[in-house]
Scaffold this active site. Structure first.
Site, PDB file in Angstrom:
ATOM      1  N   GLU A 196       0.824 -14.936   2.558  1.00 13.19           N
ATOM      2  CA  GLU A 196       0.852 -13.378   2.318  1.00 13.19           C
ATOM      3  C   GLU A 196       2.093 -12.917   1.001  1.00 13.19           C
ATOM      4  OE1 GLU A 196      -2.038 -10.892   3.283  1.00 13.19           O
ATOM      5  OE2 GLU A 196      -1.880  -9.043   2.382  1.00 13.19           O
ATOM      6  N   ARG A 197       1.997 -12.944   0.032  1.00  9.47           N
ATOM      7  CA  ARG A 197       2.272 -12.458  -0.822  1.00  9.47           C
ATOM      8  C   ARG A 197       4.131 -13.381  -0.516  1.00  9.47           C
ATOM      9  NH1 ARG A 197      -0.433  -9.245  -3.758  1.00  9.47           N
ATOM     10  NH2 ARG A 197      -0.761  -7.832  -2.167  1.00  9.47           N
ATOM     11  N   ASN A 239      -1.594  -9.157   8.896  1.00  8.48           N
ATOM     12  CA  ASN A 239      -3.075  -9.075   8.544  1.00  8.48           C
ATOM     13  C   ASN A 239      -3.083 -10.419   9.486  1.00  8.48           C
ATOM     14  OD1 ASN A 239      -2.688  -6.371   7.044  1.00  8.48           O
ATOM     15  ND2 ASN A 239      -2.003  -7.712   5.322  1.00  8.48           N
ATOM     16  N   GLU A 322      -4.356  -0.521   6.418  1.00  5.47           N
ATOM     17  CA  GLU A 322      -4.684  -1.365   5.536  1.00  5.47           C
ATOM     18  C   GLU A 322      -6.038  -1.563   5.973  1.00  5.47           C
ATOM     19  OE1 GLU A 322      -1.080  -3.456   2.972  1.00  5.47           O
ATOM     20  OE2 GLU A 322      -1.182  -1.463   2.450  1.00  5.47           O
ATOM     21  N   ARG A 372       1.274   9.677  -0.529  1.00  9.07           N
ATOM     22  CA  ARG A 372       1.355   8.652   0.774  1.00  9.07           C
ATOM     23  C   ARG A 372       2.904   8.205   1.352  1.00  9.07           C
ATOM     24  NH1 ARG A 372       0.304   2.705  -0.857  1.00  9.07           N
ATOM     25  NH2 ARG A 372       2.031   1.658   0.160  1.00  9.07           N
ATOM     26  N   ASP A 401       6.877   1.404  -0.488  1.00  9.27           N
ATOM     27  CA  ASP A 401       6.010   0.183  -0.010  1.00  9.27           C
ATOM     28  C   ASP A 401       6.991  -1.089  -0.888  1.00  9.27           C
ATOM     29  OD1 ASP A 401       4.992  -2.139   1.166  1.00  9.27           O
ATOM     30  OD2 ASP A 401       3.043  -1.945  -0.379  1.00  9.27           O
ATOM     31  N   GLU A 423      12.547  -2.179   8.145  1.00 14.65           N
ATOM     32  CA  GLU A 423      12.356  -3.514   8.208  1.00 14.65           C
ATOM     33  C   GLU A 423      13.061  -3.910   6.364  1.00 14.65           C
ATOM     34  OE1 GLU A 423       8.386  -4.489   8.588  1.00 14.65           O
ATOM     35  OE2 GLU A 423       7.441  -5.257   6.722  1.00 14.65           O
ATOM     36  N   GLU A 429       7.780  -9.605  -3.222  1.00  9.71           N
ATOM     37  CA  GLU A 429       6.938  -8.703  -4.109  1.00  9.71           C
ATOM     38  C   GLU A 429       6.525  -8.266  -5.008  1.00  9.71           C
ATOM     39  OE1 GLU A 429       4.007  -7.001  -1.144  1.00  9.71           O
ATOM     40  OE2 GLU A 429       2.553  -7.102  -2.363  1.00  9.71           O
ATOM     41  N   GLU A 556      15.207  -3.913 -11.920  1.00 11.14           N
ATOM     42  CA  GLU A 556      15.402  -2.305 -12.408  1.00 11.14           C
ATOM     43  C   GLU A 556      14.444  -2.463 -13.623  1.00 11.14           C
ATOM     44  OE1 GLU A 556      18.498   0.591 -10.434  1.00 11.14           O
ATOM     45  OE2 GLU A 556      16.947   1.989  -9.750  1.00 11.14           O
TER      46      GLU A 556
HETATM   47  O1  GCW Z   1       3.593  -4.351   0.641  1.00  7.10           O
HETATM   48  C1  GCW Z   1       2.202  -4.142   1.177  1.00  7.10           C
HETATM   49  C2  GCW Z   1       1.567  -5.889   0.943  1.00  7.10           C
HETATM   50  C3  GCW Z   1       0.847  -6.154   1.856  1.00  7.10           C
HETATM   51  C4  GCW Z   1       1.186  -5.860   3.097  1.00  7.10           C
HETATM   52  C5  GCW Z   1       1.837  -5.475   3.503  1.00  7.10           C
HETATM   53  C6  GCW Z   1       2.092  -5.068   4.730  1.00  7.10           C
HETATM   54  C7  GCW Z   1       0.954  -7.710   5.305  1.00  7.10           C
HETATM   55  O2  GCW Z   1       1.233  -5.567  -0.614  1.00  7.10           O
HETATM   56  O3  GCW Z   1       0.212  -7.496   1.191  1.00  7.10           O
HETATM   57  O4  GCW Z   1       0.622  -6.927   4.060  1.00  7.10           O
HETATM   58  O5  GCW Z   1       1.983  -4.666   2.463  1.00  7.10           O
HETATM   59  O6  GCW Z   1       3.745  -4.706   4.860  1.00  7.10           O
HETATM   60  O7  GCW Z   1       1.529  -4.373   5.871  1.00  7.10           O
END
Ligand code: GCW
Length: 727
Positions: A196-197, A239, A322, A372, A401, A423, A429, A556
């Site tokens: 993922e990503r 996930n 999510e 959010r 995010d 983190e 991404e 940026e």
């Molecule tokens: O940035 C988002 C991503 C998801 C990711 C989520 C997370 C693993 O688009 O793909 O899922 O964050 O950090 O849990």
């Protein structure tokens, strides 16, 4: 094939050696070395030196405690016993617990204790002292991991480790937790793929639902990680789908196999687990954390994990986020949820990292009151003090995010009685997906150096490390630094060869958050391009600095402006789509209209998010005059004519920064092209890969510029002051 394309013995054929090409160990491999002490990681130290000696003609002797000489003839492949007892050494690597120490190591130890003024001789967990005494370079450490890190310090120094005199240096990591999380799936996910990503090919662990037969890359990966200071990884995606859920139970052997490859380099293994595992794997009717059977299930499952893996690190959990299951389904809090896992792990010294990334991803975009950015703090701050000692709350560095520009998450300052890990997203991404050059150390450095309580207060790095403001202050131990890995099965590990620098920099900053990004880049350049003998290394260094130092700010400048986020294409998140998320349930809006743009997060008229910060930032962010330009639209909705602190208007800043950003990308591409021809310093295959990616970066940057500029020109009707063409 040029020298830098040759694989080292530890590099599976054809895979780029990253920052450990054989030549990086030339200075050590051409000298006489004594390795003193024993333990798995000391053997690794010996093997590393022996392999380098086999290539460059030096010698190494391994002496175990009690003074016995164990040259270990016929040891593991590549580990040759060379050198003779009693011969003079250029380098001594000694474990202080292995008495009696060689005289020169004893002298260094005594000198170190004296210089400290406290008589304390301890280098500390994972630490080491490096010194030169009687023309011998000496590394001493109290544990084998420290000796391994000391060895890699010497690798960084190269020939400088052996010249002249040097002052004793003591190094130890800022935090014991320096972890990379992999978002690798066991089965190929229909939308997210194998990783993922992930932007670097498949997973180095799994291929199409099964553990890879050949795990030699995993070992090589462990070696690269140890050389930059990382000491743990999480092997699977947060996930947790059906396949990887079973890594906790009947597929545990796969985790053990991965751990077996990483153990010689001191890399501990963690596992992402699903909160609903007692139901999905255990067949229980509930996963309620306060249910007795659920507690027993976690305890038994965890016991089996430690039977298979006595040095297992712990669990990582994404809950109620999510679509992942969590304690909310049972009317329980996240403290209840985390604590049941922590209780199971505690007898074995394991930890649970619980992610604070909890928000409503099904919000109504018409509802202007839900924010959010507030969510993590609203959910978690009231739980401060309720988590068990072995729970670490893992907080994304920004409140939304991993956007290109965000303020620091207020959660980091809001939970003084909770262990907090920060983190970072090494995988790009939202920062160009390893097709754009984007050296992230400057961003991380800004985050780690940010002082939530103002000048004089602790920095984010202190919170992660658990440093308290004073000896009397009652602060929780730190949770460490975590990065989402950018590594895959790609030949260059990271897709974009220059993205290797991000992985390297993550490790170095986790070890030592004060390091300068440009200095880290120098280390990476010296190691990675160590084989360069047929060109001018300074030319390459200058070009790489020109291309990389400011590449985050360049990225940026041609993407989303002034702290606005998520102007990306929904789903895959690559390329511009200004309104792509504007009328969706994801909570990521910019609210641009004909008059202005930005999110009002003030207490006075907006969502009140600014109130989640301590002073002075709660005041600074609240004020449209004092808010830093680069975050203005994150905190305020302003008219296009609003004058920034820089003196420009918002709309003119948008135009100018987007034109300038594309220019800088074009210049980066020119610099890279200039490395071809006379004085070639880069392997052709690597050069070509970067060149192709720079072509794509330029194409994409132009697309960003034109979409963003056109969008805001059409919304605002304000022409560019310099009359440039806006489509
Ligand atoms: O940035 C988002 C991503 C998801 C990711 C989520 C997370 C693993 O688009 O793909 O899922 O964050 O950090 O849990």
């Amino acid at each position: 094939m040029t020298v830098s394309d040759l694989p080292s013995p530890l590099d599976p054929a054809g895979v780029h050696a990253a920052w450990l090409p054989p030549e990086a160990l030339r200075a050590i491999g051409s000298r006489r070395t004594l390795v003193h002490g024993d333990g798995l990681l000391v053997e690794t130290v010996h093997d590393e030196v022996a392999r380098a000696c086999a290539r460059y003609g030096g010698s190494v002797l391994h002496r175990a405690p009690g003074g016995g000489c164990t040259g270990r003839p016929g040891g593991r492949p590549g580990a040759r016993a060379v050198g003779r007892e009693g011969e003079p050494y250029d380098l001594v690597l000694a474990l202080t617990t292995a008495d009696p120490l060689p005289a020169v190591a004893e002298a260094v130890r005594a000198g170190f204790g004296r210089n400290r003024g406290t008589g304390d001789h301890a280098a500390g967990a994972e630490g080491y002292v490096i010194d030169r005494h009687d023309d011998i370079t000496v590394v001493i450490a109290d544990d084998p991991a420290g000796l391994l890190y000391g060895l890699f310090h010497l690798v960084r120094l190269g020939g400088r480790a052996f010249g002249g005199t040097r002052r004793a240096e003591h190094h130890r990591p800022a935090t014991p937790r320096r972890i990379l999380d992999h978002w690798d799936n066991v089965d190929v996910h229909p939308v997210m793929g194998q990783v993922e990503r992930g932007y670097a090919g498949g997973s180095i662990f799994w291929l199409d639902g099964a553990l890879r037969d050949d795990l030699s890359r995993v070992r090589a990966y462990g070696r690269l990680l140890a050389a930059c200071g990382v000491n743990a990884i999480t092997v699977n995606n947060v996930n947790v789908h059906a396949g990887e859920a079973r890594l906790l139970t009947d597929r545990l052997g796969e985790v053990a196999a991965i751990a077996g490859e990483l153990r010689p380099y001191g890399i501990q293994v963690h596992l992402s687990v699903g909160f609903a595992s007692p139901v999905t794997l255990g067949g229980l009717p509930t996963a309620d954390p306060l249910d007795d059977d659920v507690r027993k299930w976690w305890a038994a499952a965890t016991e089996r994990v430690y039977e298979a893996l006595p040095d297992f690190g712990g669990y990582l959990v994404k809950a109620d986020s999510e679509g992942q299951p969590g304690p909310f389904a049972y009317g329980r809090t996240h403290a209840d949820g985390a604590n049941v896992l922590a209780e199971a792990l505690a007898p074995f010294g394991g930890i649970v990292r619980w992610r604070a990334f909890v928000y409503n991803h099904r919000q109504d975009w018409r509802d202007r009151s839900t924010d959010r950015a507030r969510a993590a703090c609203d959910h978690f701050a009231p739980l401060d003090g309720l988590f068990r000692d072995n729970v670490i709350l893992q907080v994304k560095h920004g409140p939304i995010d991993f956007q290109t520009r965000e303020p620091v998450s207020p959660v980091i300052a809001a939970m003084p009685s909770t262990r907090v890990a920060v983190e970072l997203q090494v995988t790009q991404e939202y920062t160009g997906q390893q097709r754009h050059v984007c050296y992230l150390a400057p961003m991380w450095s800004e985050v780690l150096g940010f002082r939530p309580w103002g000048p004089g207060g602790r920095a984010v790095a202190d919170v992660a490390a658990g440093n308290t403001a004073s000896d009397t202050e009652d602060g929780a131990a730190g949770g460490g630094l975590v990065g989402v890995s950018n590594v895959g099965a790609d030949r260059y590990w990271t897709g974009h060869p220059l993205a290797q620098a991000n992985l390297y920099a993550f490790g170095r900053l986790a070890w030592s958050p004060d390091l300068e990004p440009a200095a880290i880049l120098d280390e990476w350049i010296d190691l990675t391009f160590a084989p360069v003998t047929d060109g001018d290394p300074e030319r390459l260094r200058d070009a790489l600095h020109a291309i990389m130092d400011d590449s985050w700010r360049t990225y940026e400048s041609y993407t989303a402006p002034l702290g606005v986020g998520f102007m990306v294409r929904p789903g895959h998140h690559y390329g511009p789509d200004v309104d792509g998320y504007e009328y969706t349930p994801w909570g990521t809006y910019h609210f641009a209209d004909r008059d202005g743009v930005g999110v009002d997060r003030t207490r006075a008229t907006g969502t009140g998010f600014t109130g989640q910060y301590p002073r002075p930032w709660s005041e600074v962010y609240e004020s449209v005059e004092r808010c830093p330009d680069e975050l203005l639209l994150f905190f305020h909705h302003v008219p296009y004519g609003h004058v920034l602190r820089s003196g420009s208007t918002v709309i003119q800043h948008i135009y100018d920064s987007h034109f300038a950003g594309v220019e800088r990308v074009a210049e980066a591409r020119r610099r890279w092209d200039g490395l071809i021809g006379a004085g070639v310093v880069v392997a052709p295959a690597l050069h070509t890969r970067v060149r192709e990616l720079l072509d794509e970066q330029l194409r994409s940057a132009e697309e960003w510029r034109d979409q963003i500029n056109a969008y805001f020109f059409r919304k605002s009707g304000v022409p560019d002051a310099h009359g440039r063409r806006i489509p």
